[in-house]
Design a protein around this motif. Sequence first.
Motif, PDB file in Angstrom:
ATOM      1  N   TYR A 241      54.823  28.174  46.814  1.00 29.18           N
ATOM      2  CA  TYR A 241      55.634  27.389  45.893  1.00 29.18           C
ATOM      3  C   TYR A 241      56.742  28.285  45.349  1.00 29.18           C
ATOM      4  CZ  TYR A 241      51.538  24.354  46.050  1.00 29.18           C
ATOM      5  OH  TYR A 241      50.499  23.568  46.480  1.00 29.18           O
TER       6      TYR A 241
ATOM      7  N   ASN B  47      61.627  25.719  42.617  1.00 28.56           N
ATOM      8  CA  ASN B  47      61.866  24.275  42.664  1.00 28.56           C
ATOM      9  C   ASN B  47      60.592  23.457  42.800  1.00 28.56           C
ATOM     10  OD1 ASN B  47      64.700  24.589  42.531  1.00 28.56           O
ATOM     11  ND2 ASN B  47      64.774  25.005  44.730  1.00 28.56           N
ATOM     12  N   THR B  48      59.525  24.079  43.295  1.00 32.06           N
ATOM     13  CA  THR B  48      58.298  23.315  43.582  1.00 32.06           C
ATOM     14  C   THR B  48      57.094  23.759  42.757  1.00 32.06           C
ATOM     15  OG1 THR B  48      57.726  24.815  45.412  1.00 32.06           O
ATOM     16  CG2 THR B  48      59.053  22.865  45.948  1.00 32.06           C
TER      17      THR B  48
ATOM     18  N   GLN C 105      58.371  33.181  43.802  1.00 32.59           N
ATOM     19  CA  GLN C 105      57.494  32.462  44.711  1.00 32.59           C
ATOM     20  C   GLN C 105      56.042  32.805  44.399  1.00 32.59           C
ATOM     21  OE1 GLN C 105      57.409  33.938  48.812  1.00 32.59           O
ATOM     22  NE2 GLN C 105      57.619  31.854  49.570  1.00 32.59           N
TER      23      GLN C 105
ATOM     24  N   GLU D 172      54.648  21.358  41.138  1.00 36.07           N
ATOM     25  CA  GLU D 172      53.669  20.673  41.981  1.00 36.07           C
ATOM     26  C   GLU D 172      52.319  21.387  41.945  1.00 36.07           C
ATOM     27  OE1 GLU D 172      55.238  20.334  45.897  1.00 36.07           O
ATOM     28  OE2 GLU D 172      57.174  19.530  45.217  1.00 36.07           O
ATOM     29  N   TYR D 173      52.350  22.698  41.689  1.00 38.48           N
ATOM     30  CA  TYR D 173      51.114  23.483  41.682  1.00 38.48           C
ATOM     31  C   TYR D 173      50.527  23.614  40.280  1.00 38.48           C
ATOM     32  CZ  TYR D 173      47.874  27.335  42.482  1.00 38.48           C
ATOM     33  OH  TYR D 173      46.748  28.121  42.542  1.00 38.48           O
TER      34      TYR D 173
ATOM     35  N   ASN E 268      51.630  22.000  37.138  1.00 37.90           N
ATOM     36  CA  ASN E 268      52.350  21.099  36.246  1.00 37.90           C
ATOM     37  C   ASN E 268      51.850  21.295  34.813  1.00 37.90           C
ATOM     38  OD1 ASN E 268      54.010  19.082  35.294  1.00 37.90           O
ATOM     39  ND2 ASN E 268      52.612  17.431  35.838  1.00 37.90           N
TER      40      ASN E 268
END
Length: 284
Positions: free
Chosen positions: A37, A40-41, A60, A44-45, A47
Motif C-alpha cells: 500500500y 494513495n491506498t 509504502q 484501504e489497509y 482506515n
Amino acid sequence: MIIFVLSSCTGVRVKGFYQALPSQVGKWKAHDKDEFYNRNTLYEYINGGAELYLAFDFQQVFVRRYIGSDNTEIILDIYDMGSAGDAFGIFSVEREDEDIGIGQDSEYGGGLLRFWKGPYFVSIITTGEEQTAKPIMIKLAQAVDRIMDTKGLKPGLLKALPRDGLDETSLRFFHTDSILNRQYFLAEKNILKLDKHTDCVLAKYKGYDNSAYILLIQYQNSVLADDAYHTFLTAYMPEAIESGIVQVENETWTMTKTDGSILIIVLEATQKDFGMNLMAKIKP
C-alpha cells in the motif's frame, strides 16, 4: 525453524530485502499474497489510522500474513517511512514499553512488537494467544532485523535536549500539529504554525519532586521561528508577551524563547526554577 524463499514482486517499488523475508517461522507459514500500500491506498489497509503515517514522509508498506496451526495469524508490516528520522518518529509517537534489543529501538507489549531501523518501521501483531505467538514474533523480528543491512541517524534536534531527568519512553518526534495534539493538546488552531517542514521534539523530564515537558520546534529559518513565537505568546500566554514566562491555572509554569530557527517551550514545570534550569540546559 525459519525458512527463507525468494519471491518475485513486480509492479511496485520494493527493497531487495523483501525477497529474503522468511516464508515460515516455526510452524507459522506465510499465506495469501503479500500486500503493498502506498500514500494513495493506505486507507484501504488501515482506515482510521492512515492519517498518523501520512503526517510523516510515509512511502509504502509491505504486509505479509503468517498462519498458525490454530488458524490464527501473525501479521508483519514493514513501512518505508522515507527517512530514518521519520521511521524513528512513527515509532516514537506511540512508544510505551521498554526496549527489547531489536533494530535501533524496539518494544513489545500486549501482542504487539514494534521496532525501527534505518528508514523502516516494523510492526508485528498477532490475532492469537499471546504467549504462544510471542516467541515466534520475536524470531520473525530478529530475522527481519538481520536482513536490513542499513541503519540511520535519529533526528539531529534530539541532541539539543538535556539528558539528565529525561524519560526516554516519553520522547516524541513529529512534524505537524495533528500529531502534537495527540501527544500534548495545546489548542484547536495551529498556533505554532507547524507543517511538514517543521521538526518537533517533545519529552518529559522528572527531577526530585519536580517534572516538566520540553517542546522544541525547528523551523526553516529564524523569521518563521520568531513569527510562531509571537503567535504562540498571543494565543496561549498573552499575559507573558514581555517576559515569556507565566504561571498558569494549575499553578505550573510555562516559559518560551527562540534560539535562531528553534522555538523552545517548557510546559507544566512544577517549579519555576526547575523549568528555568531545564531551559538553560537546552543546547540547540
